[in-house]
Design a protein around this motif. Structure first.
Motif, PDB file in Angstrom:
ATOM      1  N   ALA A  35     -14.092  17.860   3.565  1.00 53.86           N
ATOM      2  CA  ALA A  35     -13.676  18.072   4.947  1.00 53.86           C
ATOM      3  C   ALA A  35     -14.892  17.973   5.848  1.00 53.86           C
ATOM      4  CB  ALA A  35     -13.016  19.439   5.106  1.00 53.86           C
ATOM      5  N   SER A  36     -14.700  17.404   7.013  1.00 56.02           N
ATOM      6  CA  SER A  36     -15.809  17.301   7.961  1.00 56.02           C
ATOM      7  C   SER A  36     -16.268  18.675   8.424  1.00 56.02           C
ATOM      8  CB  SER A  36     -15.399  16.448   9.159  1.00 56.02           C
ATOM      9  OG  SER A  36     -14.253  16.999   9.796  1.00 56.02           O
ATOM     10  N   SER A  37     -15.430  19.690   8.276  1.00 53.84           N
ATOM     11  CA  SER A  37     -15.788  21.055   8.669  1.00 53.84           C
ATOM     12  C   SER A  37     -16.598  21.776   7.594  1.00 53.84           C
ATOM     13  CB  SER A  37     -14.527  21.848   9.004  1.00 53.84           C
ATOM     14  OG  SER A  37     -13.607  21.784   7.933  1.00 53.84           O
ATOM     15  N   GLY A  38     -16.850  21.109   6.455  1.00 51.34           N
ATOM     16  CA  GLY A  38     -17.728  21.665   5.436  1.00 51.34           C
ATOM     17  C   GLY A  38     -17.070  22.084   4.142  1.00 51.34           C
ATOM     18  N   GLU A  39     -15.746  22.185   4.119  1.00 53.49           N
ATOM     19  CA  GLU A  39     -15.064  22.570   2.885  1.00 53.49           C
ATOM     20  C   GLU A  39     -15.119  21.432   1.862  1.00 53.49           C
ATOM     21  OE1 GLU A  39     -13.673  22.664   5.885  1.00 53.49           O
ATOM     22  OE2 GLU A  39     -13.102  24.731   6.283  1.00 53.49           O
ATOM     23  N   ALA A  53       3.085  13.812  -4.900  1.00 49.03           N
ATOM     24  CA  ALA A  53       3.172  14.352  -3.540  1.00 49.03           C
ATOM     25  C   ALA A  53       2.369  15.636  -3.394  1.00 49.03           C
ATOM     26  CB  ALA A  53       4.634  14.573  -3.166  1.00 49.03           C
ATOM     27  N   GLY A  54       2.289  16.434  -4.443  1.00 45.11           N
ATOM     28  CA  GLY A  54       1.535  17.678  -4.395  1.00 45.11           C
ATOM     29  C   GLY A  54       0.059  17.471  -4.128  1.00 45.11           C
ATOM     30  N   HIS A  55      -0.516  16.377  -4.623  1.00 45.40           N
ATOM     31  CA  HIS A  55      -1.929  16.093  -4.363  1.00 45.40           C
ATOM     32  C   HIS A  55      -2.188  15.952  -2.868  1.00 45.40           C
ATOM     33  CE1 HIS A  55      -2.015  14.851  -8.677  1.00 45.40           C
ATOM     34  NE2 HIS A  55      -3.143  15.526  -8.595  1.00 45.40           N
ATOM     35  N   PHE A  56      -1.271  15.284  -2.171  1.00 42.20           N
ATOM     36  CA  PHE A  56      -1.467  15.063  -0.738  1.00 42.20           C
ATOM     37  C   PHE A  56      -1.045  16.274   0.089  1.00 42.20           C
ATOM     38  CE2 PHE A  56      -1.463  10.895  -2.652  1.00 42.20           C
ATOM     39  CZ  PHE A  56      -2.606  10.348  -2.089  1.00 42.20           C
ATOM     40  N   ALA A  57      -0.007  16.993  -0.330  1.00 41.15           N
ATOM     41  CA  ALA A  57       0.417  18.203   0.376  1.00 41.15           C
ATOM     42  C   ALA A  57      -0.686  19.260   0.342  1.00 41.15           C
ATOM     43  CB  ALA A  57       1.704  18.751  -0.235  1.00 41.15           C
ATOM     44  N   SER A  58      -1.447  19.322  -0.744  1.00 40.10           N
ATOM     45  CA  SER A  58      -2.514  20.324  -0.864  1.00 40.10           C
ATOM     46  C   SER A  58      -3.622  20.108   0.168  1.00 40.10           C
ATOM     47  CB  SER A  58      -3.109  20.309  -2.275  1.00 40.10           C
ATOM     48  OG  SER A  58      -3.826  19.104  -2.508  1.00 40.10           O
ATOM     49  N   LEU A  59      -3.733  18.914   0.713  1.00 46.16           N
ATOM     50  CA  LEU A  59      -4.778  18.626   1.694  1.00 46.16           C
ATOM     51  C   LEU A  59      -4.573  19.404   2.987  1.00 46.16           C
ATOM     52  CD1 LEU A  59      -5.040  14.748   1.259  1.00 46.16           C
ATOM     53  CD2 LEU A  59      -6.366  16.536   0.114  1.00 46.16           C
ATOM     54  N   LEU A  60      -3.325  19.755   3.279  1.00 44.08           N
ATOM     55  CA  LEU A  60      -3.018  20.466   4.520  1.00 44.08           C
ATOM     56  C   LEU A  60      -3.598  21.875   4.528  1.00 44.08           C
ATOM     57  CD1 LEU A  60       0.670  19.321   4.897  1.00 44.08           C
ATOM     58  CD2 LEU A  60      -1.302  18.551   6.246  1.00 44.08           C
ATOM     59  N   LYS A  61      -3.935  22.418   3.379  1.00 41.66           N
ATOM     60  CA  LYS A  61      -4.430  23.788   3.272  1.00 41.66           C
ATOM     61  C   LYS A  61      -5.952  23.888   3.375  1.00 41.66           C
ATOM     62  CE  LYS A  61      -0.646  24.676   0.124  1.00 41.66           C
ATOM     63  NZ  LYS A  61      -0.274  24.866  -1.262  1.00 41.66           N
ATOM     64  N   LEU A  62      -6.631  22.767   3.409  1.00 38.48           N
ATOM     65  CA  LEU A  62      -8.090  22.805   3.318  1.00 38.48           C
ATOM     66  C   LEU A  62      -8.779  23.207   4.619  1.00 38.48           C
ATOM     67  CD1 LEU A  62     -10.450  22.411   1.405  1.00 38.48           C
ATOM     68  CD2 LEU A  62     -10.512  20.024   2.076  1.00 38.48           C
ATOM     69  N   ASP A  64      -8.808  24.735   8.705  1.00 37.81           N
ATOM     70  CA  ASP A  64      -8.117  25.704   9.556  1.00 37.81           C
ATOM     71  C   ASP A  64      -7.093  25.032  10.463  1.00 37.81           C
ATOM     72  OD1 ASP A  64      -9.488  27.854   8.489  1.00 37.81           O
ATOM     73  OD2 ASP A  64     -11.074  27.759   9.994  1.00 37.81           O
ATOM     74  N   SER A  65      -7.460  23.904  11.045  1.00 36.25           N
ATOM     75  CA  SER A  65      -6.519  23.122  11.846  1.00 36.25           C
ATOM     76  C   SER A  65      -6.332  21.766  11.168  1.00 36.25           C
ATOM     77  CB  SER A  65      -7.026  22.972  13.273  1.00 36.25           C
ATOM     78  OG  SER A  65      -8.265  22.318  13.294  1.00 36.25           O
ATOM     79  N   PRO A  66      -5.169  21.156  11.350  1.00 32.58           N
ATOM     80  CA  PRO A  66      -4.903  19.893  10.646  1.00 32.58           C
ATOM     81  C   PRO A  66      -5.930  18.811  10.998  1.00 32.58           C
ATOM     82  CG  PRO A  66      -2.919  20.712  11.716  1.00 32.58           C
ATOM     83  CD  PRO A  66      -4.056  21.566  12.193  1.00 32.58           C
ATOM     84  N   VAL A 118     -11.766  15.187   9.999  1.00 33.33           N
ATOM     85  CA  VAL A 118     -11.377  14.200   8.998  1.00 33.33           C
ATOM     86  C   VAL A 118     -11.526  14.789   7.600  1.00 33.33           C
ATOM     87  CG1 VAL A 118     -13.682  13.163   8.958  1.00 33.33           C
ATOM     88  CG2 VAL A 118     -11.724  11.792   8.281  1.00 33.33           C
ATOM     89  N   LEU A 119     -10.630  14.357   6.715  1.00 32.87           N
ATOM     90  CA  LEU A 119     -10.715  14.680   5.291  1.00 32.87           C
ATOM     91  C   LEU A 119     -10.893  13.390   4.524  1.00 32.87           C
ATOM     92  CD1 LEU A 119      -7.725  17.107   4.587  1.00 32.87           C
ATOM     93  CD2 LEU A 119     -10.128  17.691   4.679  1.00 32.87           C
TER      94      LEU A 119
END
Length: 137
Positions: A35-39, A53-62, A64-66, A118-119
């Motif tokens: 993540a560009s925010s450092g995660e 689909a779970g691989h891509f859905a998990s990206l939404l949790k990384l 704080d904001s989408p 960006v992720l």
């Protein structure tokens, strides 16, 4: 080729080769999400055929904001995933760009350096010691 980011506190891909990348100087030979925010998290997938689909859905949790954009690095060569796998991102209006993993690394560095949300979901397949690209050479 030297790879540099404008923001040294963010994740930066500092080198890559066949079957590995280096993030902030640490060599990784497994799939990863940056993540560009450092995660940074391990992305538990070692082959394109394993993606679901779970691989891509998990990206939404990384973050704080989408994110504005998800860059999918598809491995050694450009391969697209079925649109149904990306539905969780598409439904939220998040853009998805697909490219081979090395191109995804370069694009992530540029966008993250510009301060974009960006992720990069980077699929790392197979490993050997060839094709070193680094700022240390």
């Amino acid at each position: 080729m030297k790879l540099h980011a404008d923001k040294p506190d963010a994740n930066t891909v500092t080198a890559y080769g066949d079957g590995w990348i280096a993030v902030n100087g640490e060599r990784l030979s497994r799939s990863v999400v940056l993540a560009s925010s450092g995660e940074r998290i391990d992305w538990r997938c070692s082959a394109h055929d394993e993606l679901d689909a779970g691989h891509f859905a998990s990206l939404l949790k990384l973050m704080d904001s989408p994110p504005e954009l998800v860059i999918f690095g598809s491995g050694k060569r450009l391969r697209f995933v079925r649109p149904a796998l990306l539905q969780s991102l598409i439904n939220r209006g998040i853009g998805v760009e697909t490219m081979d993993t090395q191109a995804a690394c370069r694009t992530f560095n540029i966008l993250a350096g510009e301060g974009r949300r960006v992720l990069a979901a980077l699929l790392i397949e197979g490993s050997d010691t060839g094709d070193l690209v680094s700022g240390d050479e």
